[in-house]
Design a protein around this motif. Structure first.
Motif, PDB file in Angstrom:
ATOM      1  N   GLY A 117       4.997  54.788  15.671  1.00 20.67           N
ATOM      2  CA  GLY A 117       4.876  53.510  14.979  1.00 20.67           C
ATOM      3  C   GLY A 117       3.627  53.417  14.130  1.00 20.67           C
ATOM      4  O   GLY A 117       3.682  53.030  12.952  1.00 20.67           O
ATOM      5  N   LEU A 118       2.484  53.778  14.704  1.00 17.16           N
ATOM      6  CA  LEU A 118       1.211  53.633  14.003  1.00 17.16           C
ATOM      7  C   LEU A 118       0.900  54.842  13.119  1.00 17.16           C
ATOM      8  O   LEU A 118       0.713  54.703  11.907  1.00 17.16           O
ATOM      9  N   LEU A 119       0.846  56.039  13.717  1.00 16.47           N
ATOM     10  CA  LEU A 119       0.430  57.222  12.972  1.00 16.47           C
ATOM     11  C   LEU A 119       1.480  57.635  11.944  1.00 16.47           C
ATOM     12  O   LEU A 119       1.186  57.735  10.745  1.00 16.47           O
ATOM     13  N   PHE A 120       2.712  57.866  12.382  1.00 17.24           N
ATOM     14  CA  PHE A 120       3.760  58.264  11.445  1.00 17.24           C
ATOM     15  C   PHE A 120       4.042  57.139  10.449  1.00 17.24           C
ATOM     16  O   PHE A 120       4.143  57.385   9.242  1.00 17.24           O
ATOM     17  N   GLN A 170       6.436  48.675   8.962  1.00 15.58           N
ATOM     18  CA  GLN A 170       6.891  47.740   9.980  1.00 15.58           C
ATOM     19  C   GLN A 170       5.738  47.063  10.713  1.00 15.58           C
ATOM     20  O   GLN A 170       5.947  46.050  11.381  1.00 15.58           O
ATOM     21  N   LEU A 171       4.567  47.616  10.632  1.00 15.57           N
ATOM     22  CA  LEU A 171       3.398  46.985  11.243  1.00 15.57           C
ATOM     23  C   LEU A 171       2.704  46.112  10.211  1.00 15.57           C
ATOM     24  O   LEU A 171       2.583  46.473   9.045  1.00 15.57           O
ATOM     25  N   SER A 172       2.228  44.971  10.661  1.00 15.37           N
ATOM     26  CA  SER A 172       1.470  44.099   9.777  1.00 15.37           C
ATOM     27  C   SER A 172       0.076  44.688   9.562  1.00 15.37           C
ATOM     28  O   SER A 172      -0.378  45.536  10.339  1.00 15.37           O
ATOM     29  N   PRO A 173      -0.627  44.251   8.507  1.00 14.70           N
ATOM     30  CA  PRO A 173      -1.995  44.749   8.298  1.00 14.70           C
ATOM     31  C   PRO A 173      -2.902  44.529   9.504  1.00 14.70           C
ATOM     32  O   PRO A 173      -3.713  45.392   9.835  1.00 14.70           O
ATOM     33  N   SER A 174      -2.777  43.389  10.173  1.00 13.67           N
ATOM     34  CA  SER A 174      -3.618  43.141  11.350  1.00 13.67           C
ATOM     35  C   SER A 174      -3.242  44.068  12.495  1.00 13.67           C
ATOM     36  O   SER A 174      -4.122  44.524  13.247  1.00 13.67           O
ATOM     37  N   GLU A 175      -1.955  44.386  12.636  1.00 14.03           N
ATOM     38  CA  GLU A 175      -1.535  45.333  13.679  1.00 14.03           C
ATOM     39  C   GLU A 175      -2.059  46.726  13.384  1.00 14.03           C
ATOM     40  O   GLU A 175      -2.439  47.456  14.310  1.00 14.03           O
ATOM     41  N   PHE A 176      -2.080  47.102  12.122  1.00 13.61           N
ATOM     42  CA  PHE A 176      -2.653  48.403  11.766  1.00 13.61           C
ATOM     43  C   PHE A 176      -4.136  48.447  12.126  1.00 13.61           C
ATOM     44  O   PHE A 176      -4.611  49.434  12.693  1.00 13.61           O
ATOM     45  N   ARG A 177      -4.877  47.410  11.808  1.00 13.26           N
ATOM     46  CA  ARG A 177      -6.316  47.409  12.094  1.00 13.26           C
ATOM     47  C   ARG A 177      -6.564  47.464  13.600  1.00 13.26           C
ATOM     48  O   ARG A 177      -7.375  48.269  14.074  1.00 13.26           O
ATOM     49  N   ARG A 178      -5.900  46.608  14.347  1.00  8.38           N
ATOM     50  CA  ARG A 178      -6.058  46.629  15.801  1.00  8.38           C
ATOM     51  C   ARG A 178      -5.567  47.952  16.383  1.00  8.38           C
ATOM     52  O   ARG A 178      -6.152  48.491  17.328  1.00  8.38           O
ATOM     53  N   GLY A 179      -4.484  48.450  15.805  1.00  9.96           N
ATOM     54  CA  GLY A 179      -3.882  49.663  16.329  1.00  9.96           C
ATOM     55  C   GLY A 179      -4.766  50.880  16.209  1.00  9.96           C
ATOM     56  O   GLY A 179      -4.853  51.684  17.144  1.00  9.96           O
ATOM     57  N   PHE A 237       0.903  44.872  19.814  1.00 14.43           N
ATOM     58  CA  PHE A 237       1.985  45.229  18.892  1.00 14.43           C
ATOM     59  C   PHE A 237       3.250  44.420  19.143  1.00 14.43           C
ATOM     60  O   PHE A 237       4.350  44.898  18.854  1.00 14.43           O
ATOM     61  N   TRP A 238       3.106  43.215  19.664  1.00 17.05           N
ATOM     62  CA  TRP A 238       4.272  42.420  19.995  1.00 17.05           C
ATOM     63  C   TRP A 238       5.144  42.156  18.773  1.00 17.05           C
ATOM     64  O   TRP A 238       6.377  42.262  18.825  1.00 17.05           O
ATOM     65  N   GLY A 239       4.545  41.806  17.656  1.00 16.71           N
ATOM     66  CA  GLY A 239       5.323  41.546  16.455  1.00 16.71           C
ATOM     67  C   GLY A 239       6.096  42.770  15.995  1.00 16.71           C
ATOM     68  O   GLY A 239       7.269  42.676  15.604  1.00 16.71           O
ATOM     69  N   PHE A 240       5.458  43.920  16.034  1.00 18.95           N
ATOM     70  CA  PHE A 240       6.109  45.173  15.649  1.00 18.95           C
ATOM     71  C   PHE A 240       7.271  45.496  16.576  1.00 18.95           C
ATOM     72  O   PHE A 240       8.372  45.867  16.123  1.00 18.95           O
ATOM     73  N   LEU A 241       7.071  45.359  17.879  1.00 16.91           N
ATOM     74  CA  LEU A 241       8.123  45.665  18.846  1.00 16.91           C
ATOM     75  C   LEU A 241       9.314  44.723  18.685  1.00 16.91           C
ATOM     76  O   LEU A 241      10.477  45.154  18.762  1.00 16.91           O
ATOM     77  N   ARG A 242       9.048  43.463  18.452  1.00 15.51           N
ATOM     78  CA  ARG A 242      10.134  42.496  18.277  1.00 15.51           C
ATOM     79  C   ARG A 242      10.897  42.768  16.987  1.00 15.51           C
ATOM     80  O   ARG A 242      12.144  42.752  16.967  1.00 15.51           O
TER      81      ARG A 242
END
Length: 235
Positions: A150-153, A10-19, A70-75
């Motif tokens: 969201g990120l780790l699991f 559910q997270l984009s690659p960029s969200e994973f990197r920032r996360g 994580f705005w995209g992920f939350l939406r």
């Protein structure tokens, strides 16, 4: 399980990197930095805040950063909540019952030390009740669910479901007690055993996210568990 309910990242690659950068700072840097800023304000500028009030500012800033990163992920996860509402309602209800039942069993075990939160929560609530409720019931669940579920699991779930459950469940339980271990008078590793008390909650949150598919059901479950813990501690 239908194809509609098939797990997908559910997270984009960029969200994973920032996360992962933000997650590392959250675990290692920000707690130390918060303590240094609090000491500097009180010692050099005579600016005093109660610990819960200072923590409220700290967690509010972290929440702002979490929403921005994580705005995209939350939406997207909110859309999943609406599309899969029955699954998420069941995940919340079953997670709440399961966490309560397993926690009851975990609390029956003997522990060499007492959980400091038993005394800390009432003290914080007496000093600043509104700030304590906002931190424990609103801010912390929102931040920690995005990071630990969201990120780790979610990141590990792409490769191995059992590994995702094992690492996220144990990791979050240890995160909840590691601050007890290191005190000014020295380290006391016995406090690590208190992680057993947090395993039911951690497992229920991971299961809730995995079954419902939306981080918002896990956030709601985390809020309910923290609210119940605070109520029992100060009641």
């Amino acid at each position: 399980m239908s194809s509609r309910r098939q797990w997908r990242p559910q997270l984009s690659p960029s969200e994973f990197r920032r996360g992962w950068v933000f997650f590392t700072l959250y675990l290692v840097v920000f707690p130390v930095l918060m303590g240094q800023i609090q000491r500097m304000l009180s010692q050099r500028f005579e600016f005093f805040l109660q610990a819960p009030e200072f923590s409220l500012i700290y967690y509010f800033l972290l929440l702002c950063a979490t929403v921005l990163l994580f705005w995209g992920f939350l939406r997207h996860s909110f859309d999943i909540l609406l599309d899969w509402l029955p699954e998420n309602l069941f995940a919340f209800a079953a997670g709440l019952v399961g966490a309560g039942a397993l926690h009851f069993l975990a609390m029956r075990l003997p522990y060499p030390v007492e959980n400091p939160n038993v005394l800390l929560y009432p003290e914080q609530f007496a000093a600043a009740p509104q700030a304590t409720v906002l931190i424990l019931v609103v801010l912390m669940p929102l931040i920690e669910e995005v990071l630990f579920r969201g990120l780790l699991f979610g990141g590990l779930r792409r490769y191995s479901r059992p590994m995702a459950f094992a690492v996220s469940t144990l990791g979050y339980a240890l995160f909840c007690v590691v601050s007890f271990v290191f005190q000014p008078e020295g380290a006391d590793l016995r406090y690590l055993l208190l992680a057993v008390q947090y395993l039911p909650m951690s497992l229920a949150l991971a299961w809730c996210y995995d079954h419902g598919g939306s981080i918002w059901s896990a956030v709601a479950l985390h809020m309910a568990v923290n609210g119940a813990s605070l109520f029992l501690a100060v009641g």
